[in-house]
Write a protein that holds these residues in place. Structure first.
Motif, mmCIF file in Angstrom:
data_model
loop_
_atom_site.group_PDB
_atom_site.id
_atom_site.type_symbol
_atom_site.label_atom_id
_atom_site.label_comp_id
_atom_site.label_asym_id
_atom_site.label_seq_id
_atom_site.Cartn_x
_atom_site.Cartn_y
_atom_site.Cartn_z
ATOM 1 N N PHE A 211 11.177 -5.712 33.741
ATOM 2 C CA PHE A 211 10.237 -4.858 32.554
ATOM 3 C C PHE A 211 9.438 -5.804 31.089
ATOM 4 N N GLU A 212 9.159 -5.003 30.965
ATOM 5 C CA GLU A 212 7.251 -5.939 29.811
ATOM 6 C C GLU A 212 7.129 -4.541 29.427
ATOM 7 N N TYR A 213 7.757 -5.142 27.877
ATOM 8 C CA TYR A 213 6.820 -4.008 26.206
ATOM 9 C C TYR A 213 5.517 -4.227 26.062
ATOM 10 N N SER A 214 4.447 -3.525 26.415
ATOM 11 C CA SER A 214 3.585 -3.392 25.500
ATOM 12 C C SER A 214 2.579 -2.723 24.616
ATOM 13 N N HIS A 215 3.292 -2.907 23.386
ATOM 14 C CA HIS A 215 3.038 -2.145 22.441
ATOM 15 C C HIS A 215 1.552 -2.199 21.777
ATOM 16 N N GLN A 216 1.421 -0.862 21.373
ATOM 17 C CA GLN A 216 0.193 0.396 21.636
ATOM 18 C C GLN A 216 -0.004 0.618 20.440
ATOM 19 N N GLY A 217 0.485 -0.546 19.476
ATOM 20 C CA GLY A 217 0.479 0.036 17.802
ATOM 21 C C GLY A 217 1.537 0.987 16.993
ATOM 22 N N SER A 218 1.422 1.185 15.686
ATOM 23 C CA SER A 218 2.222 2.214 15.611
ATOM 24 C C SER A 218 2.022 3.254 14.292
ATOM 25 N N LEU A 219 2.211 3.958 13.938
ATOM 26 C CA LEU A 219 1.937 4.636 12.911
ATOM 27 C C LEU A 219 2.422 5.511 11.940
ATOM 28 N N ALA A 220 3.016 5.605 10.301
ATOM 29 C CA ALA A 220 3.881 6.127 9.450
ATOM 30 C C ALA A 220 2.474 6.635 8.689
ATOM 31 N N TYR A 221 3.043 8.719 8.778
ATOM 32 C CA TYR A 221 2.253 9.031 7.109
ATOM 33 C C TYR A 221 3.268 8.719 6.598
ATOM 34 N N ILE A 222 2.327 8.610 5.487
ATOM 35 C CA ILE A 222 2.697 8.340 4.027
ATOM 36 C C ILE A 222 2.741 9.041 2.847
ATOM 37 N N GLY A 223 2.069 9.895 3.355
ATOM 38 C CA GLY A 223 1.359 11.000 1.856
ATOM 39 C C GLY A 223 0.236 11.275 1.401
ATOM 40 N N MET A 224 -0.063 12.739 1.186
ATOM 41 C CA MET A 224 -1.224 12.598 0.137
ATOM 42 C C MET A 224 -2.152 12.601 1.108
ATOM 43 N N ASP A 225 -1.884 13.290 2.781
ATOM 44 C CA ASP A 225 -2.996 12.337 3.635
ATOM 45 C C ASP A 225 -3.718 11.484 4.250
ATOM 46 N N ARG A 226 -2.879 10.561 3.617
ATOM 47 C CA ARG A 226 -2.486 9.031 3.838
ATOM 48 C C ARG A 226 -1.328 8.249 5.411
ATOM 49 N N ALA A 227 -2.086 7.279 5.689
ATOM 50 C CA ALA A 227 -1.161 6.715 7.054
ATOM 51 C C ALA A 227 -1.647 5.201 6.724
ATOM 52 N N VAL A 228 -0.050 4.589 7.110
ATOM 53 C CA VAL A 228 -0.307 3.376 7.733
ATOM 54 C C VAL A 228 -0.584 2.995 9.211
ATOM 55 N N ALA A 229 -1.072 1.754 9.571
ATOM 56 C CA ALA A 229 -1.211 1.716 10.710
ATOM 57 C C ALA A 229 -0.985 0.075 11.324
ATOM 58 N N ASP A 230 -0.579 -0.116 12.021
ATOM 59 C CA ASP A 230 -0.400 -1.423 13.029
ATOM 60 C C ASP A 230 -1.028 -0.872 14.832
ATOM 61 N N TYR B 151 0.807 -0.957 0.294
ATOM 62 C CA TYR B 151 0.051 0.169 0.016
ATOM 63 C C TYR B 151 0.553 1.937 -0.537
ATOM 64 N N THR B 152 1.943 1.179 1.204
ATOM 65 C CA THR B 152 2.841 2.623 0.786
ATOM 66 C C THR B 152 3.365 2.532 -0.450
ATOM 67 N N GLU B 153 3.741 1.463 -0.827
ATOM 68 C CA GLU B 153 4.708 1.537 -2.364
ATOM 69 C C GLU B 153 3.857 2.301 -3.281
ATOM 70 N N SER B 154 2.388 1.255 -3.281
ATOM 71 C CA SER B 154 1.409 1.994 -4.197
ATOM 72 C C SER B 154 1.360 3.663 -4.177
ATOM 73 N N THR B 155 0.919 3.777 -3.012
ATOM 74 C CA THR B 155 1.452 5.791 -2.414
ATOM 75 C C THR B 155 2.110 6.502 -3.051
ATOM 76 N N PHE B 156 3.315 5.623 -2.797
ATOM 77 C CA PHE B 156 4.265 6.825 -3.558
ATOM 78 C C PHE B 156 4.512 6.642 -4.826
ATOM 79 N N LYS B 157 4.392 5.373 -5.350
ATOM 80 C CA LYS B 157 4.020 5.806 -6.751
ATOM 81 C C LYS B 157 2.991 6.506 -7.759
ATOM 82 N N ASP B 158 1.541 7.003 -6.677
ATOM 83 C CA ASP B 158 0.553 7.768 -6.779
ATOM 84 C C ASP B 158 0.805 9.530 -6.713
#
Ligand code: FAD
Ligand code: NAD
Length: 482
Positions: free
Chosen positions: A409-428, A238-245
């Protein structure tokens, strides 16, 4: 549980170095009345790095993502000393920190030492260059505010130089070629921000560059790696195709080998597995190939035999105690753990260490109260009245057991988010039970922006960031150089 049986005097000198995600999260939660706290960092502010890729383009003003350390310190229970300096050496045997004031203004004293009983190392990491020739001399990095300012100046200089009278077409093309090396989240987010800047503002105000301005993202591996390596294939596609656009060129399987003032020399792995040398002429180069160990950390590792086999940073145990030391902890990007070097990990480690240090102080207080009660109990044995004292001792012992029971110590992953341009983001997002990508449009705009806003350090930062976004929507981004 951690062993708290050592001497933890309430007046112990707690030195800690760094003012990043790990150290500041610790400072926020630490009960500073229990220790003489000394903070050392060359940066007298906290930097909200997730929005740093938006700074060079002016989407976010740099002051909006800075929080002065002095604000944080003044809100603590008791005085915290702060020295704007770099820790140049941690003398492990003498338990002493060597400091140097590296600012432009020097007083009569610009080097000194600080002794410590306990030490927390949170100096983060430096930019990895893998010793590739020319990178340090010619590339810009993206870790600090000053880096963002340098990128800004470089990009605008390239554009205005390309517009210089009688500039050749070939030279224009080179100057307007913006290359980002490293297809990790830093590289991906910055490439996206730069392309947005071009599409939404630069093209409008400097139409002559419209057909020549070009962003290329270079990655050695077969794919870009948005956010985390375990990110699903769908999101990477999805990121790579957004970059293509967006017309950002993504050159995967391309390893940069050398950089000169005008060219990037790469080795490209072709589909049949053969390698080919290619030259990319460039105007501005942003280097984002991840983290390397800082010299002060490398030096500390060299002093401790138990650190000999650690490569990525200070090896720590499950309580973040630096292996081979007593009373020295490490957190964030300077430590080597099973977790990715992210802000989320560093800030959770900071909060954990604050709990641990608060417990240590409480333990010591309870132990001394218990000792007094036991002495009284001995005296009472002679007079006969022990019942009230027994109850009091039992109560204290119970509290002591509770305080001492701090899990590792135990890490608790709350999810990640990255902006990929054109008001689009990817997230887990873990509460959605997996990865998901957000498309363009109003909903995405609200989603990723509100997530970043909620992560912001203070209400002041939140308001400033929101105002920056509104300003850009109304007036567009500024295209002046500085
Ligand atoms: P840092 O935050 O880097 O802080 C280190 C501190 O130590 C600084 O204050 C520095 O001045 C100080 N220091 C350095 N050397 C010395 C010395 N010799 N003596 C004293 N002090 C010293 N992570 C995420 O989870 N989500 C994101 O969206 C995200 N976005 C990012 C975007 C960018 C552009 C970058 C560069 C990183 C991003 N990260 C993100 C990663 C995240 O910023 C780091 O993992 C995090 O900053 C690590 O925290 P830290 O406290 O270990 O180090
Ligand atoms: P990274 O280590 O994640 O990625 C660096 C990339 O550079 C790698 O994909 C690597 O293959 C590539 N590379 C290395 N040498 C190269 C060369 N010579 N030529 C071409 N490519 C080369 O680094 P990063 O993106 O700076 O991220 C650092 C840390 O910060 C990571 O843990 C990341 O998760 C975190 N971070 C998170 C976010 C987010 O959550 N939105 C944003 C930025 C950074």
């Amino acid at each position: 549980p951690q062993d708290f049986e050592q001497d933890h005097s309430a007046n112990s000198q707690l030195g800690y170095i760094g003012s990043g995600w790990g150290s500041v999260s610790l400072l926020k939660k630490l009960d500073t009345s229990n220790y003489n706290v000394i903070v050392v960092s060359p940066r007298n502010f906290f930097l909200f790095t997730p929005l740093l890729p938006s700074c060079p383009t002016g989407t976010i003003e740099h002051r909006s993502i800075m929080e002065p350390l002095r604000y944080i310190i003044r809100h603590k229970q008791s005085a915290v000393k702060y020295y704007e300096a770099e820790a140049t050496k941690i003398d492990h045997a003498r338990r002493v920190l060597k400091l140097a004031d590296l600012s432009d203004v020097k007083g009569e004293v610009s080097e000194t030492e600080v002794p410590y009983d306990y030490l927390v190392v949170g100096v983060g990491a430096e930019n990895a260059t893998f010793g590739i020739p020319g990178v340090k001399e010619h590339a810009c990095f993206l870790k600090e505010i000053t880096d963002a300012q340098k990128i800004r100046t470089k990009v605008m200089d390239c554009i205005e130089t390309a517009m210089f009278k009688d500039q050749t077409e070939e030279e224009k093309e080179r100057l307007l070629h913006m290359v980002v090396v490293g297809g990790g989240p830093t590289g991906v987010e910055f490439a996206a921000e730069l392309q947005d800047f071009f599409e939404e503002d630069l093209k409008k105000w400097i139409p002559d560059i419209a057909n020549k301005f070009h962003v290329t993202l270079v990655e050695a591996l077969p794919n870009v790696s948005v956010v985390l390596p375990m990110f699903s294939k769908t999101l990477i596609e999805y990121t790579e195709s957004t970059f293509k656009d967006e017309k950002i060129s993504v050159r995967t399987k391309t390893m940069v080998k050398k950089v000169t003032d005008k060219n990037i020399e790469c080795e490209v792995t072709k589909p049949d597995g053969t390698k080919e040398k290619q030259i990319l002429p460039y105007g501005a180069l942003v280097w984002a190939t991840g983290n390397a160990v800082r010299p002060v950390v490398r030096d500390l590792m060299a002093q401790i035999p138990q650190q000999a086999s650690s490569r990525r940073g200070l090896a720590v145990n499950e309580y973040l105690v630096v292996d081979g030391t007593d009373g020295v902890w490490a957190l964030g990007d300077c430590s080597a753990t099973k977790y990715a070097p992210t802000a989320q990990v560093a800030s959770q480690q900071g909060a954990f260490l604050a709990r641990l240090l608060n417990s240590m102080a409480q333990t010591q207080e309870l132990e001394s109260e218990l000792k007094k009660l036991e002495d009284l109990q001995l005296q009472a044995a002679e007079t006969g009245d022990r019942e009230t004292l027994d109850k009091e001792i039992q109560k204290k012992e119970k509290s002591l057991r509770r305080v001492k029971q701090l899990s590792p110590f135990e890490y608790s992953h709350q999810g990640s988010l990255a902006y990929i341009g054109m008001d689009r983001a990817v997230a887990d997002i873990t509460w959605f039970n997996g990865n998901f990508a957000t498309g363009g449009g109003g909903l995405t705009y609200l989603f990723w922006r509100s997530a970043y806003i909620s992560m912001c350090f203070s209400t002041r930062n939140r308001i400033l960031v929101i105002m920056d976004w509104i300003k850009v929507k109304i007036f567009g981004r500024d295209v002046s150089r500085e």
